[in-house]
Design a protein around this motif. Sequence first.
Motif, PDB file in Angstrom:
ATOM      1  N   TRP A 168     -34.679  53.971 -45.375  1.00  0.00           N
ATOM      2  CA  TRP A 168     -35.676  53.393 -44.467  1.00  0.00           C
ATOM      3  C   TRP A 168     -35.098  52.248 -43.642  1.00  0.00           C
ATOM      4  O   TRP A 168     -35.603  51.131 -43.641  1.00  0.00           O
ATOM      5  N   TYR A 169     -33.987  52.570 -42.942  1.00  0.00           N
ATOM      6  CA  TYR A 169     -33.327  51.610 -42.059  1.00  0.00           C
ATOM      7  C   TYR A 169     -32.928  50.325 -42.789  1.00  0.00           C
ATOM      8  O   TYR A 169     -32.923  49.231 -42.214  1.00  0.00           O
ATOM      9  N   GLY A 170     -32.628  50.447 -44.083  1.00  0.00           N
ATOM     10  CA  GLY A 170     -32.201  49.306 -44.878  1.00  0.00           C
ATOM     11  C   GLY A 170     -33.336  48.482 -45.450  1.00  0.00           C
ATOM     12  O   GLY A 170     -33.113  47.524 -46.212  1.00  0.00           O
ATOM     13  N   LYS A 171     -34.570  48.844 -45.132  1.00  0.00           N
ATOM     14  CA  LYS A 171     -35.718  48.052 -45.590  1.00  0.00           C
ATOM     15  C   LYS A 171     -35.924  48.119 -47.099  1.00  0.00           C
ATOM     16  O   LYS A 171     -36.604  47.269 -47.676  1.00  0.00           O
ATOM     17  N   VAL A 172     -35.321  49.131 -47.751  1.00  0.00           N
ATOM     18  CA  VAL A 172     -35.462  49.235 -49.209  1.00  0.00           C
ATOM     19  C   VAL A 172     -34.777  48.066 -49.924  1.00  0.00           C
ATOM     20  O   VAL A 172     -35.006  47.841 -51.116  1.00  0.00           O
ATOM     21  N   LEU A 173     -33.951  47.306 -49.215  1.00  0.00           N
ATOM     22  CA  LEU A 173     -33.288  46.148 -49.801  1.00  0.00           C
ATOM     23  C   LEU A 173     -34.186  44.918 -49.826  1.00  0.00           C
ATOM     24  O   LEU A 173     -33.857  43.911 -50.459  1.00  0.00           O
ATOM     25  N   ASN A 176     -39.707  41.987 -51.510  1.00  0.00           N
ATOM     26  CA  ASN A 176     -41.164  42.149 -51.496  1.00  0.00           C
ATOM     27  C   ASN A 176     -41.614  42.663 -50.137  1.00  0.00           C
ATOM     28  O   ASN A 176     -42.191  41.918 -49.333  1.00  0.00           O
ATOM     29  N   PRO A 177     -41.355  43.937 -49.867  1.00  0.00           N
ATOM     30  CA  PRO A 177     -41.695  44.480 -48.549  1.00  0.00           C
ATOM     31  C   PRO A 177     -43.200  44.472 -48.297  1.00  0.00           C
ATOM     32  O   PRO A 177     -43.994  44.772 -49.192  1.00  0.00           O
ATOM     33  N   LYS A 178     -43.571  44.140 -47.077  1.00  0.00           N
ATOM     34  CA  LYS A 178     -44.983  44.120 -46.704  1.00  0.00           C
ATOM     35  C   LYS A 178     -45.441  45.477 -46.179  1.00  0.00           C
ATOM     36  O   LYS A 178     -46.619  45.809 -46.260  1.00  0.00           O
ATOM     37  N   GLN A 179     -44.508  46.252 -45.640  1.00  0.00           N
ATOM     38  CA  GLN A 179     -44.844  47.548 -45.059  1.00  0.00           C
ATOM     39  C   GLN A 179     -45.124  48.566 -46.173  1.00  0.00           C
ATOM     40  O   GLN A 179     -44.317  48.746 -47.093  1.00  0.00           O
ATOM     41  N   THR A 180     -46.261  49.246 -46.079  1.00  0.00           N
ATOM     42  CA  THR A 180     -46.648  50.208 -47.117  1.00  0.00           C
ATOM     43  C   THR A 180     -45.617  51.315 -47.275  1.00  0.00           C
ATOM     44  O   THR A 180     -45.285  51.722 -48.393  1.00  0.00           O
ATOM     45  N   SER A 181     -45.100  51.815 -46.165  1.00  0.00           N
ATOM     46  CA  SER A 181     -44.119  52.895 -46.236  1.00  0.00           C
ATOM     47  C   SER A 181     -42.875  52.458 -47.006  1.00  0.00           C
ATOM     48  O   SER A 181     -42.329  53.225 -47.818  1.00  0.00           O
ATOM     49  N   THR A 182     -42.430  51.232 -46.775  1.00  0.00           N
ATOM     50  CA  THR A 182     -41.269  50.717 -47.514  1.00  0.00           C
ATOM     51  C   THR A 182     -41.579  50.606 -48.994  1.00  0.00           C
ATOM     52  O   THR A 182     -40.755  50.970 -49.851  1.00  0.00           O
ATOM     53  N   GLN A 183     -42.762  50.101 -49.326  1.00  0.00           N
ATOM     54  CA  GLN A 183     -43.168  49.982 -50.726  1.00  0.00           C
ATOM     55  C   GLN A 183     -43.151  51.337 -51.422  1.00  0.00           C
ATOM     56  O   GLN A 183     -42.652  51.473 -52.550  1.00  0.00           O
ATOM     57  N   LYS A 184     -43.673  52.358 -50.737  1.00  0.00           N
ATOM     58  CA  LYS A 184     -43.764  53.684 -51.343  1.00  0.00           C
ATOM     59  C   LYS A 184     -42.397  54.348 -51.495  1.00  0.00           C
ATOM     60  O   LYS A 184     -42.147  55.051 -52.472  1.00  0.00           O
ATOM     61  N   ILE A 185     -41.524  54.119 -50.526  1.00  0.00           N
ATOM     62  CA  ILE A 185     -40.182  54.690 -50.633  1.00  0.00           C
ATOM     63  C   ILE A 185     -39.428  54.045 -51.794  1.00  0.00           C
ATOM     64  O   ILE A 185     -38.755  54.726 -52.575  1.00  0.00           O
ATOM     65  N   LYS A 186     -39.542  52.728 -51.942  1.00  0.00           N
ATOM     66  CA  LYS A 186     -38.903  52.048 -53.061  1.00  0.00           C
ATOM     67  C   LYS A 186     -39.481  52.530 -54.391  1.00  0.00           C
ATOM     68  O   LYS A 186     -38.745  52.766 -55.359  1.00  0.00           O
TER      69      LYS A 186
END
Length: 215
Positions: A168-173, A176-186
């Motif tokens: 997810w463009y490095g957002k999995v790093l 405490n991600p705020k984006q729901t999609s990042t949270q779900k991918i992690k």
Amino acid sequence: MSFFEENCPEMDRYLENSASDEPEILRKLRRETYLKTTQPHMISGYQQGRLLTIISKILQPSNILEIGTFTGYAALCMAEGLAVNGKLTTLDINEDLAYIPRKYFAESGFSSKINFLIQDAKEFLKQSDEVYDLVFIDADKENYVQYFKLIKPRLKSGSVVMFDNVLWYGKVLEDNPKQTSTQKIKELNEMIAKDADFENLILPLRDGLNVLRRK
């Protein structure tokens, strides 16, 4: 878009030039996708497409499921490895773009083996009792965890599942991600890694591909 596409286009060109040729129908489909869609980067593309084909040809699957058709590129790549009497079901909810995959499925040599449905994947999986040899999921990231839970009972030993865009463009790093999609991918990546019924590896190809094998 891959790391190399953004930061080292020369390396990306080298990788493509060093890979097997892209079939002409896929070249045409890729060109039309870039001309006629607003988010052409969603297409699997050359390198990932060749990987999907190789995996499919190794497995020679009788039953393939794809969640997230887009313009049909990945479906046609996987169809190359179908068993003689095999079939591929691909699901999407975007009726506006459906004319593109329909066109290329009809032109391909796999038209009789591909079942393209405009249908919600969650509802389809709740109604389906089929077992799949190969599954490719590249759809709404917010539902990735749900897709994993729904697809697991429909796999046998040796079945392979692939989730796209799992970096997810490095957002999995992000801690405490705020984006729901990042949270779900992690959540998905962590869930898969802890599931004793699977062995998996995330390939850093393009935006990350989580490849799972049911034990």
